[in-house]
Design a protein around this motif. Structure first.
Motif, PDB file in Angstrom:
ATOM      1  N   ARG A 161      -1.268  12.631  -8.598  1.00  0.00           N
ATOM      2  CA  ARG A 161      -2.131  13.288  -7.617  1.00  0.00           C
ATOM      3  C   ARG A 161      -2.074  14.795  -7.752  1.00  0.00           C
ATOM      4  O   ARG A 161      -3.094  15.477  -7.685  1.00  0.00           O
TER       5      ARG A 161
ATOM      6  N   PHE B 190      -8.388   2.042  -4.791  1.00  0.00           N
ATOM      7  CA  PHE B 190      -7.883   0.747  -5.229  1.00  0.00           C
ATOM      8  C   PHE B 190      -8.885  -0.374  -4.971  1.00  0.00           C
ATOM      9  O   PHE B 190      -9.720  -0.297  -4.076  1.00  0.00           O
TER      10      PHE B 190
ATOM     11  N   GLU C  97       5.304   8.997 -11.263  1.00  0.00           N
ATOM     12  CA  GLU C  97       4.993   8.409  -9.954  1.00  0.00           C
ATOM     13  C   GLU C  97       3.619   8.907  -9.516  1.00  0.00           C
ATOM     14  O   GLU C  97       3.131   9.920 -10.016  1.00  0.00           O
ATOM     15  N   PRO C  98       2.979   8.173  -8.592  1.00  0.00           N
ATOM     16  CA  PRO C  98       1.622   8.550  -8.168  1.00  0.00           C
ATOM     17  C   PRO C  98       1.544   9.983  -7.663  1.00  0.00           C
ATOM     18  O   PRO C  98       0.535  10.664  -7.838  1.00  0.00           O
ATOM     19  N   ARG C  99       2.617  10.443  -7.041  1.00  0.00           N
ATOM     20  CA  ARG C  99       2.628  11.788  -6.517  1.00  0.00           C
ATOM     21  C   ARG C  99       2.348  12.805  -7.631  1.00  0.00           C
ATOM     22  O   ARG C  99       1.583  13.747  -7.470  1.00  0.00           O
TER      23      ARG C  99
ATOM     24  N   TYR D 252      -2.275   6.341 -13.404  1.00  0.00           N
ATOM     25  CA  TYR D 252      -1.975   6.792 -12.041  1.00  0.00           C
ATOM     26  C   TYR D 252      -0.459   6.876 -11.788  1.00  0.00           C
ATOM     27  O   TYR D 252      -0.020   7.184 -10.699  1.00  0.00           O
TER      28      TYR D 252
ATOM     29  N   ALA E  74       0.838  -1.201   0.000  1.00  0.00           N
ATOM     30  CA  ALA E  74       0.000   0.000   0.000  1.00  0.00           C
ATOM     31  C   ALA E  74       0.869   1.247   0.000  1.00  0.00           C
ATOM     32  O   ALA E  74       0.583   2.211  -0.714  1.00  0.00           O
TER      33      ALA E  74
ATOM     34  N   GLY F 168      -2.034   9.628   2.245  1.00  0.00           N
ATOM     35  CA  GLY F 168      -2.373   9.752   0.832  1.00  0.00           C
ATOM     36  C   GLY F 168      -2.376  11.181   0.352  1.00  0.00           C
ATOM     37  O   GLY F 168      -2.780  11.442  -0.778  1.00  0.00           O
TER      38      GLY F 168
ATOM     39  N   LYS G 264      -3.114   1.735 -13.922  1.00  0.00           N
ATOM     40  CA  LYS G 264      -1.834   1.967 -13.255  1.00  0.00           C
ATOM     41  C   LYS G 264      -0.978   2.930 -14.069  1.00  0.00           C
ATOM     42  O   LYS G 264      -0.213   3.710 -13.502  1.00  0.00           O
TER      43      LYS G 264
ATOM     44  N   LEU H 200       0.966   4.209  -2.863  1.00  0.00           N
ATOM     45  CA  LEU H 200       0.779   5.637  -2.603  1.00  0.00           C
ATOM     46  C   LEU H 200       1.997   6.447  -3.039  1.00  0.00           C
ATOM     47  O   LEU H 200       2.009   7.659  -2.934  1.00  0.00           O
TER      48      LEU H 200
ATOM     49  N   SER I 138      -5.668   0.084  -0.273  1.00  0.00           N
ATOM     50  CA  SER I 138      -4.282   0.375   0.077  1.00  0.00           C
ATOM     51  C   SER I 138      -4.280   1.068   1.429  1.00  0.00           C
ATOM     52  O   SER I 138      -3.870   2.203   1.556  1.00  0.00           O
TER      53      SER I 138
ATOM     54  N   TYR J 148       5.353   5.945  -1.955  1.00  0.00           N
ATOM     55  CA  TYR J 148       6.482   6.071  -1.032  1.00  0.00           C
ATOM     56  C   TYR J 148       7.585   5.105  -1.430  1.00  0.00           C
ATOM     57  O   TYR J 148       7.319   4.004  -1.880  1.00  0.00           O
TER      58      TYR J 148
ATOM     59  N   LEU K 138       1.840   4.473 -11.776  1.00  0.00           N
ATOM     60  CA  LEU K 138       2.519   3.345 -11.125  1.00  0.00           C
ATOM     61  C   LEU K 138       3.310   2.523 -12.131  1.00  0.00           C
ATOM     62  O   LEU K 138       4.244   1.830 -11.776  1.00  0.00           O
ATOM     63  N   VAL K 139       2.894   2.572 -13.390  1.00  0.00           N
ATOM     64  CA  VAL K 139       3.554   1.802 -14.437  1.00  0.00           C
ATOM     65  C   VAL K 139       3.838   2.758 -15.590  1.00  0.00           C
ATOM     66  O   VAL K 139       3.017   3.618 -15.897  1.00  0.00           O
TER      67      VAL K 139
END
Lengths: 296, 510
Positions: free
Chosen positions: B78, B86, B73-75, B52, A165, B104, B49, A169, B90, A171, B54-55
């Motif tokens: 966002r 999810f 990256e997700p940051r 967002y 998780a 988050g 993903k 997010l 998560s 990290y 992640l990939v």
């Protein structure tokens, strides 16, 4: 038997001295475990810190520089562990045990020329207590505050609780864990140097004699809570000092029973602590000892 | 309601041996609920993903509000206004609601202010939540609220929801939909991933269908029938399972006031569970995850022991017996978690066959294992249940979810059980494999075995079970004949919506 020979104030002061090495090592390991990593190499990092600090203090003549050297030495050794477990994903238990064996051998090698040498003496503040005793308590207070009230602490706990998780997010799990491992190594190094520079003070091979393992047990005893590490370390230190005093006072119990009592009591306390299985599981970081691999 | 929010152009992502997304393009406009439909393994998860961050895609581009959008990256996603809820939450169980939400957020306010803000936003959207509760103590629906509020606090322009209703009761689904419609009115776009067609027809404005990693078409869900969408999704027609006529015989398995305390800190204790199953019957047990399903399976399989008379089969006390002793008598079980519980991930299928079938299939004698027989039993399971794998010497981990599920269920069915207990038999399994598994369970009951199906998929329970009971906070309701039930009635049996009805009336329409 003459129990009146035991002076309570001296007893408390020597208790604080006796417990400082394991206190330092245990608070470092607590941070490591909070991030979800089980580093069983505490003993190896302590003994490496002991010789690094000793050598540094002897060469420079300054105990303070010795402690800095010890922290760096312990952290450097722990980074080997971090590389193996976090990057190469090796098994944490096996790697930790190997780290202990490596640290014991490596420190003996460095320490060849320091056997029988006297280290520079450290200044004492009050009641014969030196600054490191209070530094140890300070580290506990800071660790407690960081874990409870800061964002860094929250992220560290989150990584130890659910690394998938935390990764989702955004990290950096591996980076955070590596930093925690290095902190743990530095603390263990300080603990080791406290033994070789203040408590004993001289260098002998294998001088930590199981203190690293006691530190690991204290983390569990403390249910991963910083102030309870202080309690656990003082409890263990107290029993150690008390049995020495009892021996000196001539209590008619074979010495072997008295010397084994701190370890015996540690085991008994651990059994009592873990009797309630669900409560122990509630406090333990859920990802403890599990390797993290980003699956995408 | 007009204007493009996100344009996806030719996104491609390949993994070794499989192309997860092959040149996928579509658009999401402002203020629409856009559905992403597809079977498991169609590439929906990989696609979101990539959105967002992640990939990273191998090829293709995205634009968000007419600007190039390539989050690494997700940051970054966002901060560009993309938030995601999810499928597997998560969340961090040992942390409280406010701490979970703070994790988050990019720049969370101090904890006190954050708690106040959580209470305010959760009130505004009719999703009540106490910021100081431990997430481990929350129900699945409440956990989802944590995720949604975490997203809402960042004022997202695009909210991605990955299979949000799979763990909710029907009433909780209604409340979720009311919240999503409110968000749409406020101009937030929602990318809604699901394979539940009726939901998509009630909620979504447009749907993109993925199959085998490719975009195979778009449709307006309100104007398209569910079966037409299903055909686009699967590529072929599916036949629903056939219930055979059967006559019910005597009671085989009985639970008499079963009480059990959980083995894990966030587990549920079973309270006074009484039920009986007759030969030839399929009894369905519904309920939202975490209401005692795992514990009930454990109590039946023998992983958790109870008072001897609390579990009885053919009048014989079983409560104190070990799993193997129960298997010998004919009580078999297939747990929910395929990897690690039902099967040992790194062992071969032959070895996994040995693990549960040794007793009943005579795969061992005097403590020595007969690998030849175990191998041929594994081959039998593979052939009979159409498990797609090169052979029985492959590790369980190497099989896809659906194929491994067919193997672990088939392994129990072919042992000819008196009673079979399954938990979530088709969870995360594609539609054709799910149909095969359901048919196999029906056939097993038709042959005279008693079958207990624990599931969170109400459609599945309605389809195959004869009687239905609901598990709620470790208590089991009295069973009701499935033919007398509607989805609404089941929802009420599941214990309402965990106190959400109150919130339903207080939704503020700004």
């Amino acid at each position: 038997m003459d129990l009146s020979a035991i002076n309570p104030i001296v007893l408390i002061a020597s208790l604080m001295v006796a417990s400082t090495p394991i206190l330092l090592a245990a608070i470092g390991e607590l941070v490591v475990e909070k991030s979800g990593v089980l580093n069983l190499g505490v003993e190896g990092m302590m003994i490496t810190g002991a010789i690094c600090g000793f050598a540094m203090a002897v060469e420079t003549g300054s105990p303070a520089l010795g402690f800095i050297g010890a922290a760096l030495g312990g952290a450097a050794l722990s980074l080997i562990f971090a590389f193996l477990t976090q990057v190469l994903l090796s098994n944490q238990v096996a790697t930790g045990l190997a780290l202990t064996l490596f640290g014991l051998g490596f420190s003996a090698l460095i320490g060849q020329s320091y056997i029988g040498v006297k280290p520079p003496t450290s200044a004492t503040l009050i009641l014969g207590l030196d600054a490191m005793v209070f530094v140890g308590i300070g580290i506990i207070a800071v660790t407690w505050w960081v874990l409870k009230y800061t964002r860094v602490g929250l992220i560290l706990r989150a990584v130890g609780e659910n690394h998938d998780a935390a990764h989702a997010l955004g990290y950096k799990v591996v980076l955070i864990r590596t930093a925690a491992i290095a902190f743990g190594g530095a603390c263990a190094g300080l603990g080791g140097a406290y033994l070789s520079l203040i408590r004993v003070p001289q260098w002998t091979e294998g001088m930590t004699s199981g203190a690293g393992w006691i530190a690991l047990a204290i983390v569990v005893f403390a249910s991963w809570k910083p102030w309870r590490v202080l309690l656990g370390a003082y409890l263990f230190g107290g029993i150690t000092v008390l049995q020495l005093n009892l021996q000196a006072a001539g209590v008619k119990i074979p010495v072997e029973y008295l010397s084994m009592s701190p370890y015996l009591i540690t085991i008994i306390v651990l059994v009592i602590m873990s009797a309630d299985r669900t409560r122990t599981a509630l406090n333990a970081p859920a990802m403890l000892g599990r390797s993290f691999h980003a699956s995408n | 309601m007009t204007g493009k929010l996100l344009t996806i152009n030719g996104l491609t992502k390949a993994y070794p041996g499989v192309i997860a997304n092959d040149d996928v393009s579509f658009q999401i406009t402002n203020g629409e609920v856009h559905a992403l439909l597809g079977e498991n393994g169609a590439g929906k998860s990989t696609l979101v993903k990539m959105i967002y961050g992640l990939v990273k895609p191998d090829a293709g581009s995205m634009t968000l509000n007419d600007a190039a959008y390539a989050p690494n990256e997700p940051r970054a996603a966002r901060s560009a206004g993309v938030a995601m809820v999810f499928q597997h939450f998560s969340l961090f169980e040992a942390l409280n609601v406010a701490e979970n939400i703070a994790l988050g957020m990019e720049n969370p306010p101090a904890m006190g202010q954050l708690s106040a803000k959580i209470s305010q936003v959760s009130g505004d959207y009719g999703l009540p939540l106490d910021p100081h509760r431990l997430v481990g103590d929350l129900s699945a629906g409440e956990r989802q609220r944590v995720e949604i509020i975490r997203c809402l606090l960042q004022d997202p322009k695009l909210l991605i929801m990955d299979e949000p209703t799979s763990v909710l009761t029907p009433q909780e689904v209604d409340i979720l939909f009311a919240t999503l419609k409110l968000l749409r009115e406020q101009g937030t776009s929602i990318l809604y991933i699901s394979h539940k067609l009726e939901e998509i027809r009630t909620l979504c404005d447009e749907a993109t269908v993925l199959r085998g990693g490719k975009n195979v078409g778009t449709c307006i869900p309100r104007e398209t029938s569910a079966s037409a969408m299903a055909e686009m999704m699967v590529g072929t027609r599916l036949s629903p399972p056939q219930k055979a006529y059967k006559k019910l015989e005597k009671t085989v398995l009985q639970l008499n006031g079963l009480n059990l305390s959980p083995a894990s800190p966030f587990g549920t204790s079973l309270k006074d569970i009484t039920l009986e199953i007759r030969a030839g019957e399929i009894l369905g047990i519904g309920g939202v995850a975490g209401n005692g399903q795992d514990e009930l399976l454990g109590a039946l399989s023998g992983e958790a022991k109870s008072a001897p008379q609390s579990v009885q089969m053919d009048g014989q006390n079983l409560g104190h017996l070990s799993p193997n002793a129960r298997r010998k008598l004919g009580l078999l079980a297939a747990p929910e978690e395929r990897l690690g519980h039902a099967a040992a991930p790194d062992m071969t299928l032959t070895e996994n066959a040995m693990l549960t079938a040794a007793e009943r299939e005579n795969l061992q004698s005097n403590g020595f294992l007969n690998w030849t027989r175990s191998r041929s039993f594994a081959e039998k399971v593979i052939a009979r249940f159409d498990v797609r794998t090169p052979g029985p010497e492959n590790a369980a981990r190497s099989l896809s979810g659906g194929n491994l599920q067919k193997f672990v269920i088939g392994r129990e069915i072919l042992q000819n059980p008196r009673v079979l207990v399954v938990n979530q038999p088709t969870w995360g399994v594609d539609a054709s494999a799910a149909a095969a598994i359901r048919q196999a369970l029906l056939d097993l009951a038709a042959d005279g075995a008693a079958v207990l199906v624990i599931s969170q998929d109400l459609d599945e329970l309605m389809e195959i079970t004869d009687r239905f009971a609901a598990l709620n906070e470790g208590r089991l309701s009295a069973p009701v004949a499935t033919s007398d039930l509607t989805v609404e009635k089941i929802g009420l049996m599941l214990g309402g919506a965990h106190g959400m009805e109150v919130a339903h009336d207080t939704v503020v329409h700004p």
